[in-house]
Design an enzyme around this catalytic site. Structure first.
Site, mmCIF file in Angstrom:
data_model
loop_
_atom_site.group_PDB
_atom_site.id
_atom_site.type_symbol
_atom_site.label_atom_id
_atom_site.label_comp_id
_atom_site.label_asym_id
_atom_site.label_seq_id
_atom_site.Cartn_x
_atom_site.Cartn_y
_atom_site.Cartn_z
ATOM 1 N N ASP A 1 0.763 -1.442 -0.220
ATOM 2 C CA ASP A 1 -0.274 0.104 -0.183
ATOM 3 C C ASP A 1 0.935 1.015 -0.204
ATOM 4 O OD1 ASP A 1 -1.796 -1.955 -0.142
ATOM 5 O OD2 ASP A 1 -3.550 -1.108 2.007
ATOM 6 N N LYS B 1 -6.950 3.544 -3.351
ATOM 7 C CA LYS B 1 -7.081 3.326 -2.097
ATOM 8 C C LYS B 1 -7.317 4.635 -1.431
ATOM 9 C CE LYS B 1 -5.225 1.945 2.582
ATOM 10 N NZ LYS B 1 -4.110 1.181 3.232
ATOM 11 N N LYS C 1 -10.500 0.640 -2.105
ATOM 12 C CA LYS C 1 -10.265 0.354 -0.646
ATOM 13 C C LYS C 1 -10.609 1.050 -0.095
ATOM 14 C CE LYS C 1 -6.420 -1.360 3.036
ATOM 15 N NZ LYS C 1 -5.163 -1.798 3.198
#
Lengths: 335, 787
Positions: free
Chosen positions: A172, A235, A271
């Site tokens: 991430d 995300k 996400k």
């Protein structure tokens, strides 16, 4: 749409949640600024859509239980605290393997449910990988100078490499917000391409830190550029910004995903992270995805919740479903 | 289905709202209802009819078919209650309205479930939209009742209001009708729609619980005949109707000449304009709220999609994708977007209209519909030309028709290419474009980047054949009041007769011609009539205009009006001042003319000229001072109330004030940006024809003011029936009010007639806000914002 050939790597056999097992992995696309920047997002209208959605879709009884179990499989169970220790991370991994009390899962007819992934800082990757061995649950590492992303570029890239070497299947990354805020789209793209390359077979989630981008239009533009630059997932947040995942931001990002799919045929994952702590909120997010992107996206290879306390509320709701009595937190194992 | 199965499909499953309490309410009345009359329920009547749940084809209850005698009894009850209710201090009325709002809130879910059962609409809509808006209406009007005494000291309630509401928003329309009526001090007899009487009856029960005085609210159930009896009832002072244009027209005709106040909120074919720079996904979602809200059974539904040609394919594709996600089902299912159409009759109408269409491409949403009940699939018909029947006529169902445009101007032309004018929606990310287009749309409400936004504080209502009058806000309250000024019967004013032995005409007398398009014109018929002084002197000849002169004058006015409306208010003021200057310069001539025609004493004639100059000053002053408003709606954005000119006005000027009457009528029309066709006072027309020279020398653009002299009785029906005129006024002393109101039903133009009552042209009643309000229509423009 015909499905392009699936490449199977050693990583994807070990981790069936990864996108490349079911979808061709998105490749890096040329930076088309005309397309990326030409996007209209009407904030008031987006907010209205989000405000009315919970009233338009609700799931009850067995349906609610099934949806909540699905939500569990979509959770990136996360610990990102300065006081994380190996022991704390091992506990979290144990919870990831057995997120709900076995007796409840048995009564729901759903034994073996696990979370989608465990998400930790780099230093905890090896611990987590060891703790999850044999479970099929991937480890995600936050990276690139998380959460601010202001360390030197080479150390950010090196951080990715080390996490991948340590066994992280998902990385991430955080984008440089300043590139968005100053309109330096080329830099944003170049950085993302470099991160993607450093990830190798590990899949990469691009954290936009939407709470710091100022406008939904910027969110849409940053989403498009990160997708062009090879992000497997986009995300919302690190969980450390003042405002984290919201429905309007989510709607903006998943509409960008829809546009990208229409344009390239690639499905990019989504996400939302931070601030989703109630079972009811999780259901609303799932409904939003289902309505705007479709059923296909509600699988761990295309959707994750970045959440730490959501699971607890879902456990209580599931026990209520099974017993008819409202539950209590202490009846469920802590992480 | 096991949980594992659902885990794989992630279907929504059923999500039913409980109907236990709603059934208990119906059962408590044995599912047989009388009227709510004079504070209590009457026994079920001799003739009953059934009301059903259209989503299930299930009988709900029997209600009483209101007879003429029932209507009489209800009107009598309302009449008896009126004196005491109207004299209550505003604060006391406010407390009653507040109590009603509170009770609506306390029983919110019961109202919502009952509404969805009876109407077929999704419980989400009744629960989240209809009922909260109804509550808000009562809260808002509790506030207006509180403030009315201080803020509107010269207004009084009208009396007994007969209110007839439709089946698409039964409780909400009840609230829109009853709340302002009670706030202003009126009493009401309300007839709910035949298909959907139940929430109105429940409201009757609430009135009793709230301790509302007996007879203030009366609910009479029934069909069209009951409504007709109510509208035509001689003791009803005001009729408020929401429903179809066809029925609205009949009510206009039935009430013509009765002296009743009338507001009509009728049909529409509202345009939904999508420009190429819009947020297309949001515009698609907006259509869900526009045409698939309440199954498209919404008078202001965005039913006519106009999309810029370059993005049309893309937009239609996105729209079809969205349509496939709509869910239809039982009205009490909490996870549906589309409920049932109200009745099999309505379903058949929709199906027949769509089936009869042979143009374009018809796309039905590929979604599952329940096997039983009145369901019609969300439908999109693309590629229609403006001439297609479905582009022009209201379908009142979930059917969207679409065509394309090239430029903003063309979008406006297409949008306005309709007999209706209720609402319009504009999608564009450019504030310049959106705010340029909004004022050009013929509509009472415009939504920018949103659709179907409503609030009690913002006026709602239409122009053209969508009706007249506004509901909501101060403007809505005004429609339930009258001025306190006393009036008397107006005696006919006759011209002086020809003497027995007339003197020969002056060989070089001036011929008074008609005035249209900025030019003097001979009358089409080629006739003129002598004007005699009180002592038999021949003062001149006046042209006798006929219907063709009216036609020509309206044509000239129509040409001039758009430019005049666009002219800055400052310029319009300057021109009115200039008229005053030129009139002042010739005040002696006009004084002499008035004296010669009417035989009035010098001081009286002089006073009339002076008053005329002052009146021009008044409207020059007003030209740039009738401010709009930004309404206090619960929205991050602006809801702007804009005063727009009505458009083209036809007016019969007062007979008793030959010059002042003319000026009093044309000046407010001019000041607000209208063009006017005025028929000067009939017996003494020469001051008006002299006034042509004032118009000609004061830079008044040709066609803004047009004068057609002649017989009021002959010209009034032509004016009133003219389909391009937007409004007709009559202050004539001839008995024409009934004829005018009847003929006005053709295009449902607004009317303002004297019903044979006097108006003192020299007093404050002869000028001011009443005239400005008649010369303008309020357009509410909603502009949500936020980046």
């Amino acid at each position: 749409m015909s499905q392009p050939t699936t490449q199977t790597s050693a990583l994807s056999v070990a981790h069936p949640h990864l996108p490349q097992t079911t979808e061709p992995r998105p490749s890096v696309q040329p930076l088309d600024l005309d397309w990326a920047l030409d996007v209209a997002v009407n904030t008031s209208a987006v907010e209205r859509r989000c405000a009315t959605l919970p009233g338009r879709r609700s799931v009850k009884k067995d349906y609610q239980a099934a949806w909540l179990l699905k939500a569990i499989t979509l959770i990136d169970l996360t610990t990102l605290a300065g006081d994380d220790t190996a022991g704390r991370v091992r506990r979290l991994c144990a919870k990831a393997r057995q997120p709900v009390r076995p007796d409840l899962l048995d009564r729901l007819g759903m034994p073996g449910v696990t979370v989608g992934a465990v998400c930790v800082y780099h230093d905890m990757v090896e611990t987590a990988v060891a703790a999850l061995a044999g479970s099929g649950i991937p480890v995600a590492a936050v990276s690139t100078g998380f959460p601010a992303g202001l360390s030197p570029l080479d150390t950010r890239i090196e951080e990715i490499r080390r996490s991948v070497a340590a066994g992280a299947a998902e990385i991430d990354i955080v984008i440089s917000r300043r590139h968005v805020l100053t309109g330096n789209w080329q830099a944003l793209y170049d950085e993302m391409v470099a991160f993607r390359e450093a990830c190798g077979d590990a899949h990469v989630k691009a954290i936009l830190a939407t709470g710091e981008l100022g406008t939904l239009r910027n969110v849409a533009r940053a989403s498009r550029i990160c997708m062009l630059a090879g992000a497997d997932f986009i995300k919302t947040s690190t969980g450390k910004e003042g405002v984290n995942a919201t429905l309007p931001v989510s709607l903006t990002m998943i509409r960008a995903i829809r546009d990208y799919h229409a344009r390239t045929g690639y499905r990019i994952g989504y996400k939302p992270a931070g601030g989703i702590s109630k079972a009811k909120d999780a259901l609303t997010y799932l409904a939003l995805l289902r309505e705007e992107l479709g059923r296909r996206w509600l699988e761990p290879d295309l959707f994750r919740f970045g959440a730490s306390s959501l699971l607890g509320d879902i456990e209580r709701q599931l026990e209520h479903h099974v017993t008819g009595a409202y539950s209590a937190g202490f009846r469920h194992a802590m992480a | 289905m096991t949980i594992r199965d659902i885990f794989d499909t992630l279907d929504y499953g059923p999500s039913p709202e409980s109907e236990t309490e709603a059934k208990a309410f119906l059962d408590a009345h044995d599912r047989r209802f009388g009227h709510f009359l004079n504070g209590s329920f009457t026994a079920p009547g001799a003739q009953m009819f059934a009301t059903a749940a259209p989503a299930r084809g299930q009988h709900l209850a029997d209600v009483t078919l209101g007879s003429a005698a029932d209507v009489d009894a209800a009107v009598a009850a309302a009449r008896r209650a009126f004196p005491k209710w109207s004299k209550l201090p505003g604060h006391q009325r406010a407390r009653h309205l507040y109590a009603l709002a509170r009770l609506l809130q306390k029983h919110a879910r019961l109202f919502a479930v009952l509404e969805s059962l009876d109407n077929g609409k999704p419980i989400r809509e009744s629960r989240d939209i209809d009922i909260p808006l109804a509550q808000r209406h009562f809260y808002f009007h509790a506030g207006l009742a509180q403030l009315m005494g201080a803020e509107m000291p010269d207004r009084a309630p009208l009396g007994v209001c007969g209110q007839i509401i439709p089946w698409n928003f039964p409780l909400l329309m009840l609230a829109w009708k009853i709340a302002p009526a009670l706030a202003a001090g009126n009493t009401v007899v309300l007839k709910p729609a035949e298909y959907t009487p139940l929430t109105a009856l429940l409201f009757g029960q609430i009135c009793r619980e709230a301790g509302l005085p007996k007879g203030v609210v009366n609910i009479i159930t029934g069909d069209g005949s009951t409504g007709a009896a109510l509208a035509a009832h001689p003791d009803v002072d005001k009729v408020a109707f929401t429903g179809s244009t066809e029925v609205g027209r009949r009510i206009r005709e039935a009430t013509a000449g009765q002296g009743k106040a009338l507001t009509l909120e009728l049909g529409g074919k509202s345009p939904y304009i999508v420009f190429e720079d819009a947020d297309l996904d949001s515009a698609v979602e907006g259509l869900v709220d526009a045409i698939w809200f309440n199954q498209g059974q919404v008078c202001c539904a965005g039913s006519r999609l106009l999309v810029q040609e370059g993005i049309a394919d893309e937009f239609h594709a996105r729209l079809k994708t969205r349509m496939a996600k709509l869910r239809a089902g039982d009205s009490l299912d909490k996870s549906i977007d589309i409920g049932a159409v109200v009745d099999p009759v309505q379903l058949k109408t929709i199906a027949d209209m769509v089936a009869a269409n042979t143009e374009g491409e018809t796309h039905h949403a590929p979604i599952a519909l329940p096997q039983t009940g009145c369901f019609y699939p969300p439908t999109l018909i693309t590629g229609l030309s403006p001439s297609a029947r479905l582009m022009q006529e209201e379908i009142f169902g979930p059917v969207l028709v679409s065509t394309t445009f090239r430029t903003p101007d063309e979008a406006v032309q297409l949008a306005n290419n309709t007999r209706y004018g209720l609402a319009a929606t504009v999608w564009s990310e450019s504030i310049n474009l959106a705010l340029d287009v909004a004022p050009k749309l013929k509509a009472g409400v415009v939504w920018v980047n949103a659709t179907n936004l409503f609030d009690a504080a913002a006026g709602f209502g239409g122009v053209r054949e969508s009706g007249f009058g506004r509901e909501g806000g101060w403007e809505g309250l005004l429609a339930y009041t009258r001025p306190t000024t006393a009036t008397k019967p107006l005696k006919p004013v006759a011209a002086y007769p020809a003497p027995a032995d007339p003197a020969p005409a002056d060989p070089i007398d001036r011929t008074a011609k008609l005035y249209m398009g900025g030019k003097q014109a001979r009358p089409d018929g080629g006739y003129s009539a002598p004007v005699w002084g009180p002592r038999g002197a021949l003062l001149g000849h006046v042209s006798l205009g006929n219907r063709k002169d009216i036609r020509n004058a309206v044509e000239a006015a129509a040409k001039a009006q758009p430019g005049w409306a666009k002219a800055p208010a400052h310029l319009r003021a300057q021109i009115l001042y200039y008229m005053a200057e030129n009139l002042a310069a010739r005040s002696r001539d006009f004084t002499d003319r008035l004296r010669a025609m009417t035989g009035a004493p010098a001081a009286t004639a002089e006073a009339e000229v002076e008053a005329s100059i002052a009146r021009l000053f008044t409207y020059a002053a007003w030209a740039d001072k009738l401010d709009g408003a930004a309404k206090g709606v619960p929205l991050r954005g602006l809801a702007l109330a804009l005063h727009e000119p009505v458009g083209l006005i036809g007016a019969l000027c007062p007979d008793e004030a030959p010059l002042l009457g003319l000026v009093s009528v044309i000046a407010p029309a001019m000041a607000m940006g209208n063009a006017i066709v005025a028929v000067p006072g009939q017996p003494f027309p020469l001051a008006a024809t002299d006034f042509i020279q004032v118009l000609e020398t004061s830079d008044v653009p040709g066609g803004v003011v047009n004068l057609v002299t002649g017989a009021h009785a002959e010209l009034a029906p032509t004016l009133a029936a003219h389909l391009e005129l937007d409004s007709v006024w009559s202050f004539s002393s001839s008995d024409l009010s009934r004829a005018i109101e009847t003929a006005a039903s053709g295009n449902l133009k607004r009317t303002w007639v004297n019903h044979g009552r006097t108006r003192d042209w020299t007093s404050p009643a002869g000028e001011g806000r009443a005239f400005l309000e008649a010369a303008t229509a309020i357009k509410t423009v909603w502009v949500p914002y936020g980046e």
